[in-house]
Design a protein around this motif. Structure first.
Motif, mmCIF file in Angstrom:
data_model
loop_
_atom_site.group_PDB
_atom_site.id
_atom_site.type_symbol
_atom_site.label_atom_id
_atom_site.label_comp_id
_atom_site.label_asym_id
_atom_site.label_seq_id
_atom_site.Cartn_x
_atom_site.Cartn_y
_atom_site.Cartn_z
ATOM 1 N N ALA A 494 0.814 -1.214 0.000
ATOM 2 C CA ALA A 494 0.000 0.000 0.000
ATOM 3 C C ALA A 494 0.849 1.267 0.000
ATOM 4 O O ALA A 494 0.378 2.331 -0.408
ATOM 5 C CB ALA A 494 -0.936 -0.002 1.203
ATOM 6 N N PHE A 499 0.647 2.859 -6.238
ATOM 7 C CA PHE A 499 -0.375 1.994 -5.651
ATOM 8 C C PHE A 499 -1.782 2.448 -6.034
ATOM 9 O O PHE A 499 -2.635 1.627 -6.390
ATOM 10 C CB PHE A 499 -0.232 1.960 -4.128
ATOM 11 C CG PHE A 499 -1.293 1.155 -3.433
ATOM 12 C CD1 PHE A 499 -1.246 -0.232 -3.434
ATOM 13 C CD2 PHE A 499 -2.361 1.778 -2.784
ATOM 14 C CE1 PHE A 499 -2.228 -0.980 -2.799
ATOM 15 C CE2 PHE A 499 -3.344 1.035 -2.150
ATOM 16 C CZ PHE A 499 -3.279 -0.345 -2.156
ATOM 17 N N SER A 500 -2.054 3.735 -5.965
ATOM 18 C CA SER A 500 -3.400 4.226 -6.284
ATOM 19 C C SER A 500 -3.791 3.907 -7.719
ATOM 20 O O SER A 500 -4.945 3.551 -8.003
ATOM 21 C CB SER A 500 -3.476 5.740 -6.036
ATOM 22 O OG SER A 500 -3.347 6.034 -4.665
ATOM 23 N N VAL A 503 -4.747 0.292 -7.846
ATOM 24 C CA VAL A 503 -6.082 0.088 -7.284
ATOM 25 C C VAL A 503 -7.141 0.318 -8.358
ATOM 26 O O VAL A 503 -8.060 -0.494 -8.544
ATOM 27 C CB VAL A 503 -6.321 1.037 -6.082
ATOM 28 C CG1 VAL A 503 -7.803 1.070 -5.702
ATOM 29 C CG2 VAL A 503 -5.485 0.609 -4.884
ATOM 30 N N ASP A 594 -9.503 1.639 -0.667
ATOM 31 C CA ASP A 594 -8.165 1.544 -1.256
ATOM 32 C C ASP A 594 -7.167 0.863 -0.326
ATOM 33 O O ASP A 594 -6.400 0.006 -0.759
ATOM 34 C CB ASP A 594 -7.665 2.922 -1.731
ATOM 35 C CG ASP A 594 -7.363 3.893 -0.595
ATOM 36 O OD1 ASP A 594 -7.943 3.723 0.494
ATOM 37 O OD2 ASP A 594 -6.556 4.821 -0.812
ATOM 38 N N LYS A 595 -7.157 1.231 0.959
ATOM 39 C CA LYS A 595 -6.249 0.556 1.886
ATOM 40 C C LYS A 595 -6.731 0.739 3.316
ATOM 41 O O LYS A 595 -7.673 1.498 3.575
ATOM 42 C CB LYS A 595 -4.818 1.060 1.727
ATOM 43 C CG LYS A 595 -4.617 2.547 1.915
ATOM 44 C CD LYS A 595 -3.149 2.896 1.629
ATOM 45 C CE LYS A 595 -2.906 4.390 1.675
ATOM 46 N NZ LYS A 595 -1.498 4.735 1.352
ATOM 47 N N ASP A 654 -5.941 -4.098 0.016
ATOM 48 C CA ASP A 654 -4.782 -4.051 0.906
ATOM 49 C C ASP A 654 -4.442 -5.470 1.341
ATOM 50 O O ASP A 654 -5.156 -6.073 2.148
ATOM 51 C CB ASP A 654 -5.087 -3.168 2.124
ATOM 52 C CG ASP A 654 -3.836 -2.751 2.873
ATOM 53 O OD1 ASP A 654 -2.906 -3.587 2.962
ATOM 54 O OD2 ASP A 654 -3.785 -1.609 3.366
#
Length: 697
Positions: A494, A499-500, A503, A594-595, A654
């Motif tokens: 994460a 990372f975004s 996602v 997302d996390k 995550d």
């Protein structure tokens, strides 16, 4: 923590039975409300609330989604005849309770209970300040005079003066600042408009009512400031009920602390200039005097804003929990001591406040507004001095100031155009406990998220509720049949770069398959921006025609309205959308997180609390950060299934839920959704095309 109820007396047993009867399949509510459904969990919760009210004891109750907690506490409360105060998490919930739920239950039970609604003074039109602003006539925004005229027209016909009732303007329109009062500038009984004051009227009605509906912010602010409304109301009630009680520790922490903000200073600049010119024009060059304070306020903000040592901004889950979704830079005491220009900025600010106080003191009695400005300047100076004393104490090497009965954490925050100097209590348990002492009364705390597994200690320790009985009431929903949980594998750490974007790429097939109808809940504002940008690019490539609703581009209320009416809506937002949002039916059948919503460990308040836990021999992560994340995660997941007929998919991107030992504890805190390994396995849980009708709560 109390394990068993005190021995039931006849009054408790009688109230419990009357409550259960009213909520039964053939009871008073079923007869009065065609849509009412009897629920075993609701009756059990209501019986526990009835016992707490009758025995004047404390109850902490976690009620799963769909339990019907509002009716479960309203029925025994109204049947008991107890004088009571109900505190809710937000003003919209307050309005719903007062205008819809309480009247419905009251009518169903055939009772004549007197109810009242009480909000903070900033929610009511102030005739005096509205008239002053309109007479002043100087506004940077040319639309302001017209908006103020609309408010005046509303105030002339309104019985309450509550800006939530004004349909001509949005409740969050900036113009309301010029038509309402604050604790700082309210003249109280000396105000020339006091006899028709909406705030005084609301407080008078609250004193005469049997049940008063307030909100956590007002409750805690008034307790902390010892203002008249709670100071007068609380001693007279037999029961206090907190709905959405999980928000209460955050509200108490905010208001039992102390702060000085550049916003307060700028408000003083504005009011001082006007009051000086009107009430004592010959006493000083008021524009120059106020201008110096404005400059020192601006310099303080620039000193903090220009420093690079602060906690990184953009996080939605900060020291105060999930509601602080703003770009903010936070400074610990250690970091503040390293900022070279800060002492000079504080000295200049203090000097200007001293000068203002002296000038007004020399002209005491020449005007109510001017005298009030003098009191404000003195109070702000005292707060700045207390804050600065810790900053300049060379012997101080920790963030928690031990000089107070309740230790405080000294820190600062720069956010947008404003900066704030804060002293936050390390714990509010002792302070809250002092307010709970005195005559015996019932204290009931209800929410869908108060425990981690079967452990309530994170909540009860925060508020000092060692005497409370804790109970859980399961949701009636069949989560395993209604929803799936997918934790994507291979998405990466994460904290890793990109990372975004990953996602967005991982969840896009599900968003496409579901034709939108999705919430993408993010743990930072930066993630909102990055994920929305990537999803929009994927949408353009596939020509999917989604309707994108992104936090920051439109006001929150408008975003939700548009989402509910959209045919293929995707809302991307941060912490303010993780709770308090109710969209039933197929309109929301996919929720992406997302996390994991951990607060940043380098946050000043988190660090100080962690150090205090270590000194007591406890691990900060397992005793503080993990339970807080579990409660926030449960709130986010709770957006998905809102009724017995809802279906949908929850995606948590995550992998720490799988790879870390604490992941099992976090998963156990969620509703028991069906676990799936691949996104294709989740497709059967999405509503079918023929079931794409929209509903809303």
């Amino acid at each position: 923590m109390t394990d068993d109820w005190p021995q039931a007396d006849s009054s408790a047993a009688s109230l419990s039975q009357a409550t259960i009867d009213a909520l039964a399949a053939q009871g008073a509510l079923a007869r009065a409300m065609p849509a009412f459904k009897a629920r075993e969990g609701q009756q059990s919760l209501a019986a526990s609330v009835a016992r707490a009210i009758a025995q004047r004891s404390s109850l902490v109750a976690e009620a799963g989604t769909g339990t019907g907690k509002t009716f479960a506490y309203l029925v025994p409360l109204l049947l008991s005849g107890a004088r009571a105060m109900i505190s809710t998490g937000t003003r919209p919930l307050q309005d719903q309770l007062f205008h819809r739920d309480l009247p419905s239950v009251k009518a169903a039970l055939g009772l004549g209970t007197r109810i009242a609604l009480l909000k903070g003074r900033a929610n009511y039109v102030c005739h005096h300040h509205l008239d002053q602003q309109m007479a002043d006539g100087r506004f940077a925004d040319p639309q302001m005079p017209g908006k103020l005229r609309k408010i005046r027209q509303f105030a002339q016909i309104s019985l309450s003066g509550d800006r939530a009732d004004c349909t001509a303007l949005a409740e969050d329109d900036p113009v309301w600042v010029h038509a309402t009062s604050t604790r700082d500038n309210c003249l109280g009984q000396e105000c020339p408009e006091f006899k028709r004051c909406f705030v005084f009227q609301a407080r008078r009605e609250a004193m005469a009512a049997d049940v008063v509906v307030v909100n956590h912010h007002l409750f805690c602010a008034d307790l902390a400031l010892r203002e008249s409304s709670m100071a007068e109301l609380l001693p007279t009630v037999d029961a206090v009920i907190f709905d959405e009680a999980h928000q209460l520790p955050e509200a108490a922490t905010e208001f039992f602390g102390e702060s000085v903000s550049t916003r307060q200073l700028q408000d003083l600049v504005r009011d001082l200039t006007r009051a000086g010119l009107v009430e004592a024009r010959d006493a000083a060059d008021w524009r120059s005097v106020a201008g110096r304070l404005e400059q020192s306020s601006r310099d303080l903000r620039l000193v903090l804003e220009g420093n690079e040592s602060a906690t990184a901004g953009g996080r939605a889950f900060g020291a105060q929990g999930a509601s602080r979704a703003q770009l903010a830079r936070r400074y610990s005491l250690e970091q503040l001591k390293s900022i070279a220009g800060l002492p000079d900025a504080l000295d200049a600010l203090s000097s200007d406040l001293v000068s203002i106080s002296a000038i007004i003191a020399n002209n005491a009695g020449r005007g109510l507004e001017l005298d009030r400005c003098g009191l404000r300047a003195t109070e702000l100076l005292e707060r700045v001095s207390r804050w600065s004393a810790v900053l300049t104490d060379e012997a101080q090497d920790i963030e928690a100031d031990p000089s107070e009965e309740d230790p405080a954490i000294v820190w600062a925050e720069a956010s947008g155009p404003h900066a704030t100097l804060r002293r936050t209590p390390l714990s509010v348990a002792a302070a809250f406990g002092r307010h709970r002492s005195g005559p015996a009364r019932a204290w009931v705390f209800v929410s869908a998220t108060l425990s981690v597994g079967d452990d309530f200690s994170h909540f009860t320790e925060a508020l000092g509720l060692s005497d409370a009985r804790c109970e859980r009431f399961a949701s009636p929903f069949d989560f395993a049949a209604q929803a799936a949980l997918w934790i994507p594998r291979g998405i990466g750490e994460a904290s890793s770069p990109g990372f975004s974007q990953r996602v967005a790429q991982f969840v896009w097939p599900l968003i496409l398959a579901n034709r939108g109808r999705a919430f993408v809940l993010c743990t930072s504002l930066r993630a909102v921006r990055d994920i929305a940008q990537t999803l929009r690019a994927l949408d353009a490539t596939d020509n999917a025609g989604m309707q994108w609703l992104v936090q920051g581009e439109v006001a929150r209320a408008a975003l939700l309205d548009r989402f509910r009416s959209a045919s293929a809506g995707v809302l991307v937002g941060s912490a303010s959308f993780w709770e308090g949002v109710d969209v039933m039916g197929d309109a929301l059948s996919l929720v992406v997180i997302d996390k994991l919503p951990f607060a940043p460990p380098d946050d000043p308040v988190i660090r100080a609390r962690g150090e205090a836990l270590r000194r007591s021999g406890r691990d900060p992560f397992s005793h503080d950060q993990l339970p807080a994340a579990a409660q926030a995660l449960k709130q986010g997941a709770g957006r998905l299934i809102r009724s017995e007929s809802d279906r949908g998919v929850l995606v948590i991107c995550d992998e720490r839920l799988i790879t870390r030992g604490y992941g099992r504890r976090l998963i156990a805190s969620l509703p028991p959704f069906r676990r799936v390994e691949h996104w294709q396995d989740a497709l059967p849980f999405l509503p079918q095309p023929e079931g794409q009708g929209q509903g809303q709560g």
